[in-house]
Design an enzyme around this catalytic site. Structure first.
Site: not given
Length: 294
Positions: A168, A240, A269
């Site tokens: 991320s 995601d 995610h």
């Protein structure tokens, strides 16, 4: 109508005529204040650190060493999680914008136990047991640099035996570190974005603000990847809902060879490794083998 009546009429209408101007001025003041707040406090919309560390490598049966790295008046906290082989390659694990290392202990276990890496996982300042101020883009870059120096100078690990891994927002940190250190073996960038500016463009409320001018926390990976000189593996789940996998596709397209893109059909995610299973593990393993044998 007499003169008195005209005067009275004008006096009564004046507040009505002035009201729209007053509202416009108030709206402008409020808007300017909102812009100032967004510029001054935007880190609070990007970073979500927590102090309590809920899990450790011991939760997953791993031996590890607590590490504290001085950084000016602050210090970083991390875990050195050694592999069984003393000569195993090392993953410098750069976590995302939420919680702390505790939320990443399970995946660190996967990288160590299933893939055979030694893992160094640490918290940026403001997270977990790392002291210091609230995080910012410049600070997390400085923290990652301190972790890199720990591995290379204090642990004396050959940079060609280090793989950067970022998830991320940590993926954007991995891109920055790969740009700074082309001597690294390679970088794995998972579930990451092109830039903060493009992330904000997905939010409807940002259409009312001059985001390009206000934004100073940029994490502009899409502007950096074309200059990378290291192999990169991009991983992204196609389900995601936080960051679209199309951002990894765009980063991949802008990155020079050697590069790879691994899309996990059922991954969201944070579940690529779980949903991808052997596809994820073998993709990671094959990439690492190729870059470590260069």
């Amino acid at each position: 109508m007499g003169r008195f009546d005209k005067t009275l009429h004008t006096t009564l209408l004046r507040p009505v005529r002035m009201l729209p101007i007053g509202l416009i001025v108030l709206a402008l003041v409020l808007y300017a204040g909102a812009c100032a707040y967004l510029r001054q406090a935007q880190e609070r919309f990007i970073f979500f650190p927590e102090r309590e560390v809920s899990e450790t490598p011991a939760t997953y049966g791993l031996g590890y060493e607590e590490v504290y790295l001085p950084l000016g008046d602050d210090r970083l906290h991390g875990w050195w999680i050694p592999a069984d082989r003393p000569d195993a390659p090392v993953v410098l694990y750069l976590h995302g914008n939420g919680i702390n290392v505790g939320a990443n202990a399970e995946h660190a276990h996967r990288l160590q136990y299933r893939l055979g890496f030694t893992v160094f996982l640490f918290d940026y300042r403001g997270y977990g047991k790392s002291s210091g101020p609230f995080p910012s883009e410049d600070r997390v870059y400085a923290d990652a640099e301190r972790a890199w120096q720990y591995l290379v100078r204090e642990r004396r690990i050959d940079p060609r035996r280090i793989v950067l891994y970022g998830h991320s927002l940590g993926g954007a940190v991995a891109v920055e570190m790969a740009l700074r250190h082309p001597e690294v073996a390679g970088a794995v960038v998972e579930s990451s974005f092109t830039s903060i500016q493009e992330m904000t463009a997905t939010q409807a409320w940002t259409r009312f603000f001059p985001v390009r001018w206000l934004l100073h926390q940029r994490f502009d990976s899409i502007a950096k990847v074309s200059r990378l000189q290291v192999p990169v593996l991009f991983i992204h789940g196609q389900r995601d809902q936080v960051i679209s996998y199309t951002m990894s596709e765009r980063n991949y397209a802008a990155t020079p060879q050697p590069k790879r893109l691994l899309l996990i059909a059922g991954g969201d995610h944070a579940t690529n490794a779980v949903e991808g299973g052997n596809l994820y593990l073998e993709g990671f393993r094959a990439f690492a083998h190729s870059v470590l044998s260069r």
